[in-house]
Scaffold this active site. Structure first.
Site, short mmCIF file in Angstrom:
data_model
loop_
_atom_site.label_atom_id
_atom_site.label_comp_id
_atom_site.label_asym_id
_atom_site.label_seq_id
_atom_site.Cartn_x
_atom_site.Cartn_y
_atom_site.Cartn_z
N HIS A 176 0.82 -1.22 0.00
CA HIS A 176 0.00 0.00 0.00
C HIS A 176 0.85 1.27 0.00
O HIS A 176 0.33 2.35 -0.24
CB HIS A 176 -0.93 0.00 1.22
CG HIS A 176 -2.02 -1.04 1.12
ND1 HIS A 176 -3.33 -0.73 0.86
CD2 HIS A 176 -1.97 -2.39 1.21
CE1 HIS A 176 -4.05 -1.84 0.83
NE2 HIS A 176 -3.25 -2.87 1.03
N ASP A 388 3.64 9.60 -1.05
CA ASP A 388 2.48 8.87 -0.54
C ASP A 388 2.16 7.72 -1.49
O ASP A 388 2.22 7.90 -2.71
CB ASP A 388 1.27 9.83 -0.48
CG ASP A 388 0.35 9.50 0.69
OD1 ASP A 388 0.31 8.33 1.10
OD2 ASP A 388 -0.33 10.42 1.18
C1 G6P Z 1 -0.84 3.44 6.07
C2 G6P Z 1 -0.47 1.99 5.89
C3 G6P Z 1 -1.48 1.06 6.56
C4 G6P Z 1 -1.68 1.51 8.00
C5 G6P Z 1 -2.11 2.97 8.07
C6 G6P Z 1 -2.33 3.48 9.50
O1 G6P Z 1 -1.93 3.77 5.30
O2 G6P Z 1 -0.33 1.67 4.51
O3 G6P Z 1 -1.05 -0.27 6.51
O4 G6P Z 1 -2.63 0.68 8.65
O5 G6P Z 1 -1.11 3.75 7.44
O6 G6P Z 1 -1.18 3.31 10.27
P1 G6P Z 1 -1.14 2.43 11.59
O7 G6P Z 1 0.30 2.35 11.94
O8 G6P Z 1 -1.95 3.17 12.60
O9 G6P Z 1 -1.75 1.07 11.27
#
Ligand code: G6P
Length: 498
Positions: A176, A388
């Site tokens: 992602h 991003d």
């Molecule tokens: C990004 C990553 C996700 C992640 C999100 C929130 O979008 O690609 O995999 O879940 O950030 O971050 P966190 O560390 O809170 O899961």
């Protein structure tokens, strides 16, 4: 042979670091669980329900706090029509795997910020152990005819462990976040292991063509024994007796849900109220998770520059900057918050006049209707990450812009710039003067041009929504079918402005 029993009817096993649930502790061993609300969940739930499927992931609390959680997840799984299987992490694993390897090494380096990395060898060891832990839970559940879909940078080594555990089901991985260029990837002390672990997947999906290209150049440089074939949007890599496929698929949002929710009475009232409080003013909106990749300090400096160079903007614009708290246990994030708050203080200290505050700063997550109201009402969205993977805020803003009169200012380095380049004003997020000019251009843009641009943006996002994305990935991964997946140049509509 491995994976030869997978078909369009296969059960789908989704694996991600976080389970898609929101947990609330009611008492020491009683929890309430509700389904998460992200785009990925919305898109995958119908597929999981149809095919019978399961989701494996970390529930978001460490093992010592998780009494009673397994039962409640089992029950929540039954209610939602697919199963939820938790992978429990100890406090030490949380610190060294999640905060450490994932968020102090891979996150910064994959966003080209290697100077922010903390290359602690212990982190790598824990990363491998936790990936093995995930693989064991998958192995307990997987049947040979399942399809295993693993998500994101926390879990790059799971396929390697699945092979060790003799799991026969076919698998795929979607990244992602961006994949860095060769020069940056080479800095990673575990570059060879990570690359070879990624090559253990049967299918690899990236967000953009640039990410796919970066990955393939790393493969050419570090794994010369493999053979790249049919280079294109779905490139094949022959490795000994296996062939894996590598494509790019820009993730999206549930456009219809955003657009219809933004139309609701509650949102309309909340939007009216926001503007009522800021009469005679254009709202410029920034919404980001607290993260150094989002370019918030540069954006604030650009706004200050715009106020300095174009006094005409005074009293006529206000920047609403929403920052959603995130990863606050990592020192870099706490420092960023201070830097942002200092800049906001400086700008407001210098420019505030009776009846006009230039920057409205909100440090919390917004309730959904409040978020939609800001999207719906803001005249300009300022989405300027320094890097991003995709950036869904840029797509959500357009989906909610029902009057088609908003302007999107978008960083060239957001993955979404590939699809949205013709409708947005593109900026270099490091170029403070260039961004200040873009703010002024958006402020002055006539209604006709705004409508043309926003219409184009909304059309693109509506056609390539999150359901299109899931279909594209799964049909390319499982059936090798690219019908859902037109060539990039064909699906970016052109803007017709004299
Ligand atoms: C990004 C990553 C996700 C992640 C999100 C929130 O979008 O690609 O995999 O879940 O950030 O971050 P966190 O560390 O809170 O899961």
């Amino acid at each position: 042979m491995k994976g030869d029993r997978v078909s369009e009817k296969s059960r789908l096993i989704t694996v991600s670091n976080r389970l898609p649930v929101v947990l609330k502790k009611e008492s020491s061993d009683r929890w309430s669980v509700s389904e998460g609300s992200g785009g990925l969940v919305t898109a995958l739930v119908p597929v999981l329900r149809d095919r019978g499927g399961l989701w494996i992931g970390w529930p978001g609390v460490t093992e010592d706090q998780s009494g009673g959680l397994r039962d409640v997840l089992r029950k929540a799984g039954l209610d939602s029509g697919y199963q939820l299987h938790p992978v429990m992490l100890t406090q030490e694993e949380f610190d060294k795997f999640y905060l450490g390897f994932a968020n102090e090494i891979i996150w910064p380096i994959f966003h080209d910020l290697h100077t922010l990395c903390n290359f602690e060898p212990e982190y790598w060891k824990t990363y491998l152990r936790v990936n093995e832990k995930f693989a064991r839970v998958v192995a307990e559940q997987a049947r040979d005819d399942d399809y295993i879909w693993i998500h994101d940078y926390h879990l790059m080594s799971v396929a390697n462990q699945l092979r060790e555990l003799n799991v026969e089901a076919s698998n795929g991985f979607f990244l992602h976040i961006p994949f860095p260029s060769l020069d940056i990837f080479l800095l990673l002390p575990w570059r060879n292991q990570i690359l070879s672990h990624l090559l253990e997947y049967d299918f690899l999906g990236f967000q953009t063509q640039r990410d796919q290209r970066n990955f393939l150049s790393c493969v050419e440089a570090l794994a010369p024994e493999v053979d790249l074939r049919d280079r294109g949007r779905l490139t094949s890599i022959a490795i000994k007796d296996r062939t894996i496929r590598v494509g790019y698929f820009p993730i999206s949002i549930d456009f219809r849900d955003f657009a219809t929710s933004a139309e609701s009475q509650e949102v309309a009232e909340a939007a009216w109220y926001i503007h009522e409080q800021l009469p005679d003013r254009k709202i410029i909106l920034g919404i980001d998770r607290l993260d150094y990749t989002k370019g918030i300090p540069y954006r604030l400096k650009a706004f200050r520059k715009a106020l300095e160079v174009y006094p005409e903007l005074h009293r006529k614009v206000s920047l609403v900057q929403v920052v959603v708290p995130s990863r606050e246990d990592i020192p870099e994030y706490a420092g960023l918050r201070e830097a942002i708050e200092q800049l906001v203080g400086e700008i407001n200290g210098q420019y505030t006049r009776s009846g006009w505050i230039p920057v409205h700063y909100i440090f919390r997550s917004l309730a959904r209707n409040e978020l939609l109201a800001y999207y719906r009402t803001a005249e300009i969205a300022l989405v300027t990450p320094i890097k991003d993977g995709m950036n869904l805020v840029s797509k959500e803003y357009c989906a909610c812009n029902l009057n088609e009169n908003g302007v999107l200012i978008l960083s060239e380095f957001a993955g979404s710039a590939d699809q949205l380049q013709n409708g947005a004003i593109l900026v270099n997020p490091f170029d403070i003067e260039g961004m200040a000019e873009a703010i002024y251009e958006a402020f002055k843009m006539n209604a006709d041009e705004r409508r043309k641009r926003m219409r184009l943006l909304r059309k693109t996002i509506q056609e390539q929504d999150i359901f299109w994305w899931v279909d594209s990935v799964l049909s390319a991964a499982i059936s090798r079918d690219l019908t859902y997946y037109p060539v990039l140049e064909e699906y970016i509509p052109k803007l017709d402005i004299e």
